[in-house]
Design a protein around this motif. Sequence first.
Motif, short mmCIF file in Angstrom:
data_model
loop_
_atom_site.label_atom_id
_atom_site.label_comp_id
_atom_site.label_asym_id
_atom_site.label_seq_id
_atom_site.Cartn_x
_atom_site.Cartn_y
_atom_site.Cartn_z
N GLN A 21 0.84 -1.13 -0.04
CA GLN A 21 -0.08 0.06 0.10
C GLN A 21 0.93 1.28 0.00
N PRO A 22 0.35 2.45 -0.57
CA PRO A 22 1.05 3.44 -0.64
C PRO A 22 1.47 3.81 1.21
N GLY A 23 2.86 4.37 1.16
CA GLY A 23 3.35 4.47 2.47
C GLY A 23 4.08 3.43 3.10
N GLY A 24 3.77 2.41 2.47
CA GLY A 24 4.51 0.99 2.96
C GLY A 24 5.79 0.86 2.60
N SER A 25 6.45 -0.33 2.90
CA SER A 25 7.88 -0.29 2.71
C SER A 25 8.08 -1.84 2.15
N LEU A 26 9.28 -2.15 1.31
CA LEU A 26 9.71 -3.28 0.93
C LEU A 26 11.36 -3.14 0.84
N ARG A 27 11.88 -4.35 0.90
CA ARG A 27 13.23 -4.58 0.84
C ARG A 27 13.58 -5.32 -0.15
N LEU A 28 14.27 -5.12 -1.30
CA LEU A 28 14.82 -5.85 -2.28
C LEU A 28 16.06 -6.31 -2.21
N PHE A 77 14.71 6.00 -0.12
CA PHE A 77 15.12 4.60 -0.32
C PHE A 77 16.61 4.59 0.35
N THR A 78 17.09 3.42 0.45
CA THR A 78 18.73 3.28 0.86
C THR A 78 19.06 2.05 0.42
N ILE A 79 20.38 2.17 -0.13
CA ILE A 79 21.08 1.20 -0.77
C ILE A 79 21.99 0.56 0.26
N SER A 80 22.34 -0.48 0.29
CA SER A 80 23.39 -1.23 1.26
C SER A 80 23.92 -2.44 0.52
N ARG A 81 24.95 -3.07 1.08
CA ARG A 81 25.60 -4.11 0.51
C ARG A 81 26.19 -4.86 1.64
N ASP A 82 26.04 -6.25 1.75
CA ASP A 82 26.75 -7.16 2.66
C ASP A 82 27.48 -8.12 1.72
N ALA A 88 30.03 -10.10 2.51
CA ALA A 88 30.06 -11.42 3.11
C ALA A 88 28.94 -12.24 2.53
N LYS A 89 27.81 -11.87 2.39
CA LYS A 89 26.58 -12.39 1.88
C LYS A 89 26.31 -12.57 0.49
N ASN A 90 27.49 -11.84 -0.42
CA ASN A 90 27.05 -11.59 -1.67
C ASN A 90 25.92 -10.79 -2.09
N THR A 91 25.50 -10.13 -1.31
CA THR A 91 24.25 -9.34 -1.58
C THR A 91 24.01 -7.92 -1.67
N VAL A 92 23.14 -7.47 -2.29
CA VAL A 92 23.18 -5.86 -2.06
C VAL A 92 21.56 -6.05 -2.05
N TYR A 93 21.26 -4.70 -1.26
CA TYR A 93 19.81 -4.36 -0.75
C TYR A 93 19.12 -3.09 -1.36
N LEU A 94 18.00 -3.00 -1.35
CA LEU A 94 17.13 -1.59 -1.60
C LEU A 94 16.10 -1.42 -0.66
N GLN A 95 16.21 -0.75 0.48
CA GLN A 95 15.24 -0.56 1.35
C GLN A 95 14.35 0.49 0.80
N MET A 96 13.01 0.47 0.87
CA MET A 96 12.18 1.33 0.04
C MET A 96 11.17 1.68 1.08
N ASN A 97 11.21 2.70 1.54
CA ASN A 97 10.03 3.36 2.64
C ASN A 97 9.29 4.26 1.86
N GLY A 98 8.20 4.70 2.69
CA GLY A 98 7.39 5.81 2.00
C GLY A 98 6.98 5.62 0.46
N THR A 132 5.69 2.07 -8.63
CA THR A 132 5.44 0.98 -9.31
C THR A 132 6.11 0.77 -10.65
N ALA A 133 6.85 -0.54 -10.65
CA ALA A 133 7.80 -0.83 -11.68
C ALA A 133 8.18 -2.27 -11.55
N VAL A 134 9.02 -2.63 -12.58
CA VAL A 134 9.81 -3.91 -12.36
C VAL A 134 11.11 -3.33 -12.08
N TYR A 135 11.80 -3.83 -10.98
CA TYR A 135 13.14 -3.33 -10.49
C TYR A 135 14.31 -4.43 -10.92
#
Length: 127
Positions: free
Chosen positions: A13-20, A68-73, A75-85, A91-94
């Motif tokens: 929903q609008p205002g919500g969060s997801l972490r990719l 949005f906040t981008i970060s990486r780990d 050690a886990k070979n992973t990058v994240y995109l925290q999306m708030n608000g 809406t899109a394919v990321y």
Amino acid sequence: QLQLVESGGGLVQPGGSLRLSCAASGFTLNYYTIGWFRQAPGKEREGVSCISSSGGSTNYADSVKGRFTISRDNAKNTVYLQMNGLKSEDTAVYYCAAGLAYFSDWRWGSLGKYNYWGQGTQVTVSS
């Protein structure tokens, strides 16, 4: 086989969060700049954010700064995109992408600067 795999998309929903998440297989992300891009229906793919190989430098599109906040780990070979608000216009394919160089100027959002791409994950923001 070199592969990037995105996950974490969904309906929110609008205002919500997801972490990719962007995970790599077949190679290590540690030496790569990682970018997040998105493509909405009928629109061109655009840069959302990127992070340097060390994680010490980042870039954001004006439309997502402060949300949005981008970060990486590495050690886990992973990058994240925290999306708030989240907003309907998010809406899109990321997609995540890996490139060998980091650019602090407009080039960070240039598709041609990235060598490897994932298949994308759908993010839908709707009430």
